[in-house]
Scaffold this active site. Structure first.
Site, PDB file in Angstrom:
ATOM      1  N   LYS A   1       0.840  -1.192   0.000  1.00  0.00           N
ATOM      2  CA  LYS A   1       0.000   0.000   0.000  1.00  0.00           C
ATOM      3  C   LYS A   1       0.882   1.251   0.000  1.00  0.00           C
ATOM      4  CE  LYS A   1      -3.859  -2.043   2.547  1.00  0.00           C
ATOM      5  NZ  LYS A   1      -4.905  -1.898   1.514  1.00  0.00           N
TER       6      LYS A   1
ATOM      7  N   ARG B   1     -10.636 -11.204  -0.481  1.00  0.00           N
ATOM      8  CA  ARG B   1     -11.479 -12.128  -1.247  1.00  0.00           C
ATOM      9  C   ARG B   1     -10.879 -13.536  -1.280  1.00  0.00           C
ATOM     10  NH1 ARG B   1     -11.133  -8.302  -6.375  1.00  0.00           N
ATOM     11  NH2 ARG B   1     -11.047  -6.868  -4.605  1.00  0.00           N
TER      12      ARG B   1
END
Length: 508
Positions: free
Chosen positions: A282, A356
């Protein structure tokens, strides 16, 4: 935890640090709300005028303090805004009462006891006021010096005791409403604690240990799969995400069963105890709040325990998919292919689309028990925040009626939610030349793409919904209503309400 009781005592004779009353916004100025009649009478019926002189309008969230009138055993009156006066013959909504109670509880931090004389027409109102006050009184001070000693200089302990005036202590409905408010609020606040705990103290192993302790306390069956068991079972998604961290992943299964249950719900929570993004690191400025990436698992955990405490006549299984997503020499790389628990292969194009992957394994595990419905909860995508903002979560699913029922349940308990589609044309973007599916698709509509990915791992014929709580799970702004800064406990009340409706036979 703050205590909550019902009382039929008259307001003037009750000993407390403060008495809380409601004031609404009328067409010609502030209007004193029902419940405050004794206070208004002591001001010779001029309380509204006094409040207006002090600048009160009755607007939502407004707080006005004034000395208690002569003859009262409380030194302070706290008037809290309820918003607009209801239309003729209409009552104040439960969410308005919940928010007002939360604002009052926050304003009374440091007090030992407060009497709440807000509008209270029935048991539902009592439950809403109690819940709002208990949630508003929340404080996370475990890592502050004044957290060790609430009386320390500059430290304010949460409001210690809440008394609901106008309640009926011997009435079964009122007693049940208060018991429900206590159980749900305590578990929701537990989920807030988990979200607020720094990641050096909360990792998959310690989270699982907390779940084990709660399960033992409340008679919930628990199974914890560690990294060895996950490897043996072929949980490639959870293992792939956790492979870069020294803290090994876990899959926790919590099973609450009722002998009178006719339905079975499965709740699945994303539990990334810290998300660096992995190799797809990130950018600066996006890491600081990533301890909250396990908020979905915290909400599922809290909801299962709350269902057990309430003795709901429905079987509820919670699946906590726990991992830490870190970059290292052993971390999953963009381009790697993972074989999931379902047997499908996934090409990992972005290691920051990790939620996910852990959910996919847990969804397939949940599907093997063939529950009547599965609901997953996750801080899944920034795209959902862009779409719905910081206070509303999106709901997707493979059944429109079930999705609509969840939206309605969320609205009923005061959690803003919005139905979102799963457009079939977006599925093609996840086609992979190497694997069965890629974990990334089109950039636009990214929240919907994530939902479509998850749908691939839900067993055939099982009703399923996906809650993307990325926006409201962590409040970086100032507190409002009964919502604190930091972890919010979003989705706990929606899941509990779904379980209640299912137990009552009001769903399907």
């Amino acid at each position: 935890m703050t205590a909550l009781t019902l009382s039929t005592s008259a307001a003037p004779g009750l000993r407390a640090d403060a008495i809380v009353i409601g004031v609404a916004k009328g067409a010609k100025g502030p209007v004193v709300a029902p419940g405050a009649e004794a206070v208004d009478k002591a001001y010779d019926g001029r309380l509204a005028g006094v409040l207006e002189t002090l600048g009160a309008s009755g607007g939502e969230g407004e707080v006005t303090k004034l000395p208690a009138p002569s003859g009262f055993k409380t030194p302070l009156v706290l008037a809290v805004g309820l918003g607009a006066v209801p239309e003729k013959d209409a009552a104040y909504g439960t969410e308005a009462l919940r928010k007002a109670a939360g604002v009052a509880a926050r304003a009374l931090a440091g007090s030992k006891k407060a009497a709440f004389a807000l509008p209270l027409d029935d048991a539902a109102d009592a439950g809403a006021i109690g819940e709002g006050a208990l949630l508003g009184a929340y404080s996370f001070d475990a890592y502050k010096d004044n957290g060790k000693d609430p009386k320390a200089k500059n430290g304010k302990a949460p409001l210690a005791e809440i008394v609901l005036l106008g309640g009926k202590p011997r009435d079964k409905a009122y007693k049940a409403a208060v018991e429900r408010a206590v159980a749900v609020s305590e578990e929701l606040n537990r989920s807030r604690d988990l979200v607020n705990t720094p990641p050096n103290d909360l990792n998959p192993e310690s989270f699982a240990a907390i779940a084990q302790a709660a399960a033992k306390e409340h008679g919930i069956k628990i199974q914890v799969l560690d990294d060895k068991a996950l490897t043996k079972g072929g949980y490639g998604g959870i293992l792939g995400v956790g492979s870069g961290s020294a803290a090994t992943p876990r899959l926790v299964k919590l099973s609450y069963t009722s002998s009178k249950a006719k339905k079975h719900l499965a709740f699945v929570g994303k539990g990334i105890t810290y998300d660096s993004g992995g190799i797809s690191l990130k950018p600066a400025g996006h890491n600081e709040t990533m301890k909250c990436d396990m908020a979905g698992a915290a909400s599922v955990f809290a909801a299962v325990v709350a269902a057990a405490r309430l003795g709901l006549e429905v079987n509820v299984t919670g699946w906590l998919a726990l991992a830490e997503n870190m970059p290292s020499g052993s971390a999953t790389r963009p381009g790697d292919v993972l074989r999931m628990y379902s047997g499908k292969t996934v090409e990992v194009l972005n290691t920051d689309a990790e939620g996910r992957l852990v959910l996919a394994d847990a969804l397939w595990a949940a599907s093997q028990e063939k529950p009547d419905a599965i609901v997953d909860v996750a801080t899944l995508t920034g795209a959902m925040v862009l779409a719905l903002g910081n206070r509303t979560f999106g709901i997707m699913g493979n059944d429109d009626a079930f999705r609509a029922a969840l939206v309605e349940a969320a609205e009923e308990v005061g959690e803003p939610a919005w139905p979102m589609p799963l457009p079939e044309h977006l599925r093609k973007g996840m086609d992979s030349a190497t694997a069965d599916i890629a974990n990334m698709g089109e950039r636009m509509g990214g929240g919907l793409v994530a939902g479509l990915f998850l749908r691939e791992f839900v067993g055939e014929g099982i009703t399923w919904a996906h809650l993307d709580i990325a926006g409201p799970a962590f409040n970086e702004g100032g507190p409002f209503g009964y919502t604190p800064k930091g972890g919010t406990g979003t989705a706990v009340r929606t899941l509990v309400r779904l379980a209640e409706l299912t137990a009552a036979g009001d769903l399907g």
